[in-house]
Design an enzyme around this catalytic site. Structure first.
Site, PDB file in Angstrom:
ATOM      1  N   VAL A   1      -1.304   3.285  -5.359  1.00 12.94           N
ATOM      2  CA  VAL A   1       0.833   4.024  -5.673  1.00 12.94           C
ATOM      3  C   VAL A   1       0.422   4.281  -7.269  1.00 12.94           C
ATOM      4  CG1 VAL A   1       3.001   3.825  -5.677  1.00 12.94           C
ATOM      5  CG2 VAL A   1       1.360   2.880  -4.081  1.00 12.94           C
TER       6      VAL A   1
ATOM      7  N   GLY B   1      -2.213  -8.094  -1.590  1.00  7.65           N
ATOM      8  CA  GLY B   1      -2.010  -6.437  -0.726  1.00  7.65           C
ATOM      9  C   GLY B   1      -3.209  -6.091  -1.529  1.00  7.65           C
ATOM     10  N   ASP B   2      -3.745  -5.430  -1.058  1.00  2.01           N
ATOM     11  CA  ASP B   2      -4.884  -3.946  -0.970  1.00  2.01           C
ATOM     12  C   ASP B   2      -6.438  -4.620  -0.900  1.00  2.01           C
ATOM     13  OD1 ASP B   2      -2.988  -2.191  -2.440  1.00  2.01           O
ATOM     14  OD2 ASP B   2      -3.239  -3.636  -4.453  1.00  2.01           O
TER      15      ASP B   2
ATOM     16  N   LYS C   1      -6.981   0.841   6.546  1.00  7.94           N
ATOM     17  CA  LYS C   1      -7.889   1.080   7.342  1.00  7.94           C
ATOM     18  C   LYS C   1      -8.398  -0.405   8.532  1.00  7.94           C
ATOM     19  CE  LYS C   1     -12.700   0.265   8.155  1.00  7.94           C
ATOM     20  NZ  LYS C   1     -13.675   0.539   7.162  1.00  7.94           N
TER      21      LYS C   1
ATOM     22  N   LEU D   1     -17.123  -5.909   2.438  1.00 10.50           N
ATOM     23  CA  LEU D   1     -18.557  -7.532   2.670  1.00 10.50           C
ATOM     24  C   LEU D   1     -19.742  -6.390   2.208  1.00 10.50           C
ATOM     25  CD1 LEU D   1     -19.373  -9.436   4.011  1.00 10.50           C
ATOM     26  CD2 LEU D   1     -20.899  -8.107   5.580  1.00 10.50           C
TER      27      LEU D   1
ATOM     28  N   HIS E   1      -1.732   2.692   1.438  1.00 10.06           N
ATOM     29  CA  HIS E   1      -2.622   2.361   2.887  1.00 10.06           C
ATOM     30  C   HIS E   1      -3.844   3.800   2.715  1.00 10.06           C
ATOM     31  CE1 HIS E   1      -0.078  -0.435   4.418  1.00 10.06           C
ATOM     32  NE2 HIS E   1      -0.677  -1.386   4.027  1.00 10.06           N
TER      33      HIS E   1
ATOM     34  N   THR F   1       5.171  -1.770  -9.244  1.00  9.74           N
ATOM     35  CA  THR F   1       5.024  -0.264  -8.643  1.00  9.74           C
ATOM     36  C   THR F   1       5.784   0.888  -9.441  1.00  9.74           C
ATOM     37  OG1 THR F   1       5.831  -0.261  -6.691  1.00  9.74           O
ATOM     38  CG2 THR F   1       3.246  -1.308  -6.810  1.00  9.74           C
TER      39      THR F   1
HETATM   40  P1  IMP Z   1       7.003  -4.076  -6.846  1.00 14.84           P
HETATM   41  O1  IMP Z   1       6.927  -5.205  -5.208  1.00 14.84           O
HETATM   42  O2  IMP Z   1       6.982  -3.147  -6.997  1.00 14.84           O
HETATM   43  O3  IMP Z   1       8.540  -5.138  -7.406  1.00 14.84           O
HETATM   44  O4  IMP Z   1       5.748  -5.508  -7.365  1.00 14.84           O
HETATM   45  C1  IMP Z   1       5.936  -6.567  -7.878  1.00 14.84           C
HETATM   46  C2  IMP Z   1       4.523  -7.640  -7.775  1.00 14.84           C
HETATM   47  O5  IMP Z   1       3.328  -7.397  -6.898  1.00 14.84           O
HETATM   48  C3  IMP Z   1       3.704  -6.263  -8.910  1.00 14.84           C
HETATM   49  O6  IMP Z   1       2.288  -7.094  -9.355  1.00 14.84           O
HETATM   50  C4  IMP Z   1       2.928  -5.551  -7.780  1.00 14.84           C
HETATM   51  O7  IMP Z   1       1.902  -4.739  -8.467  1.00 14.84           O
HETATM   52  C5  IMP Z   1       2.257  -6.118  -6.711  1.00 14.84           C
HETATM   53  N1  IMP Z   1       2.719  -5.149  -5.388  1.00 14.84           N
HETATM   54  C6  IMP Z   1       3.208  -4.562  -4.892  1.00 14.84           C
HETATM   55  N2  IMP Z   1       3.274  -3.971  -4.144  1.00 14.84           N
HETATM   56  C7  IMP Z   1       1.879  -3.335  -4.076  1.00 14.84           C
HETATM   57  C8  IMP Z   1       0.519  -3.896  -3.484  1.00 14.84           C
HETATM   58  O8  IMP Z   1       0.855  -2.841  -1.739  1.00 14.84           O
HETATM   59  N3  IMP Z   1      -0.216  -3.832  -3.130  1.00 14.84           N
HETATM   60  C9  IMP Z   1      -0.779  -4.613  -4.327  1.00 14.84           C
HETATM   61  N4  IMP Z   1       0.459  -5.064  -5.247  1.00 14.84           N
HETATM   62  C10 IMP Z   1       1.634  -4.861  -4.782  1.00 14.84           C
HETATM   63 MG    MG Z   2      -2.428  -0.878  -0.983  1.00 15.61          MG
END
Ligand code: IMP
Ligand code: MG
Length: 333
Positions: A250, A12-13, A18, A282, A43, A124
């Site tokens: 978030v 993620g992230d 973008k 980059l 996002h 989260t």
């Molecule tokens: P949950 O999805 O809130 O249950 O979190 C479970 C794991 O996924 C944790 O390690 C969170 O930090 C990660 N996580 C959930 N959604 C995102 C996201 O959109 N970006 C980055 N990490 C995420």
């Molecule tokens: Mg994100």
């Protein structure tokens, strides 16, 4: 390119928001439809110097002619969604599948109070895990039962399939990343469902033969929030020195950072059957590339980095992010 699915290649992230915002402006899809888990995603994108954030709506919001759909597999927090609809003025073009699951306060409370979730996994705290567990238990409320959402309810899979049959451009937005997948990530340090390309298609109700392109998005380095292994993790000081220290959009939590991981990238390409790749930020790894929009002008080191990714994965890097602004993109399509 009528049906393009975007997915995160790491944790993620990766900067999907973008890239999607750029594609929405550039390719002018009639529909952008969100898959993925729910409001645990954040996002961020910048347009004309102004930063925007969404957690529920598709990231394609800045194109006023794009209809914004949320697929049945996505969990909706009505409060978050309604506030985004009013913030971005999208009342007349937002559609929620009647069968989206609903996050209530009790799910958020459970997500924050269970030590296993908040402490070990590092969720989260947005209630998505407990809500998906109630969904599997068949006790979760559906969007069609929520009066405040009645204006927006429709059959999203029908809308998406009809648009594809009419050869319209549809942008399917995945959230989270491959290695947060409940099935393919490092269990138990994962999110509450699969988030790879096939799952994203299932979330919005399209079959695998409807997809034309799968765009896997990687960042030029790897970050991760919450628990779980991260190969070659940098210490905080080194991450800061390199400019790789980020904070979650978030939760505001500090993200852990590591260099680009080619093995993870290769596996993500396979799991998602990626046909194109994007590499974002980059300019954070190669500051000389900031704001560049012409591949030919990239310094040798940066070009070598991109070509190594292409050589190892066998997939072309079509989009390269070189800055926070929407148009800070090298588009090689
Ligand atoms: P949950 O999805 O809130 O249950 O979190 C479970 C794991 O996924 C944790 O390690 C969170 O930090 C990660 N996580 C959930 N959604 C995102 C996201 O959109 N970006 C980055 N990490 C995420
Ligand atoms: Mg994100």
């Amino acid at each position: 390119m009528p049906c393009l699915v975007t997915v995160g290649g790491f944790f993620g992230d990766e900067g999907k928001g973008k890239i999607i915002a750029y594609l929405a402006k550039k390719d002018n899809p009639t529909i952008a439809v969100r898959g993925g888990v729910g409001p645990n995603a954040g996002h961020t994108f910048t347009f004309n110097g102004k930063e925007h954030k969404v957690r529920m709506l598709p990231s394609a919001i800045l194109n006023p002619s794009t209809r914004l759909l949320i697929g049945a597999g996505v969990l909706v927090n009505p409060k978050v969604l309604l506030s985004e609809i009013s913030q971005f003025n999208t009342e007349d073009r937002t559609y929620v599948d009647s069968q989206c699951g609903i996050i209530e306060q009790q799910h958020i409370d459970r997500d924050k109070s269970e030590d296993h979730l908040k402490g070990k996994v590092g969720t989260t705290g947005t209630g998505t895990g407990p809500a998906n567990s109630d969904r599997a238990f068949r006790t979760l409320k559906m969007a069609k039962e929520i009066p405040e959402l009645s204006l927006y309810i429709e059959d999203v899979s029908n809308s998406v399939n009809y648009a594809l049959d009419a050869r319209e451009n549809v942008l399917v937005e995945g959230t989270q990343g491959t290695y947060l997948s409940l099935f393919h990530g490092g269990y138990p340090f994962v999110t509450s469902k699969d988030v790879t390309a096939s799952a994203i298609c299932s979330d919005v109700g399209i079959g695998p033969k409807k997809v034309d392109e799968v765009l896997a998005v990687f960042k030029a380095y790897v970050t991760r929030v919450g628990g779980g292994p991260l190969q070659n993790e940098l210490d905080e000081q080194e991450a800061k020195k390199r400019g790789w220290l980020e904070f979650g959009s978030v939760t505001g939590r500090q993200r852990r950072a590591a260099p680009f991981d080619m093995e993870l990238a290769k596996k993500a390409v396979r799991i998602n059957s990626a046909s194109q790749l994007a590499v974002t930020k980059l300019d954070v790894v190669f500051p000389e590339t900031a704001g560049m929009r012409d591949y030919g002008k990239l310094p040798d080191m940066a070009r070598k980095f991109i070509e190594e990714i292409e050589g190892e994965t066998g997939v072309r890097v079509t989009l390269i992010g070189t800055g926070p602004e929407l148009d800070d993109v090298i588009d090689r399509r």
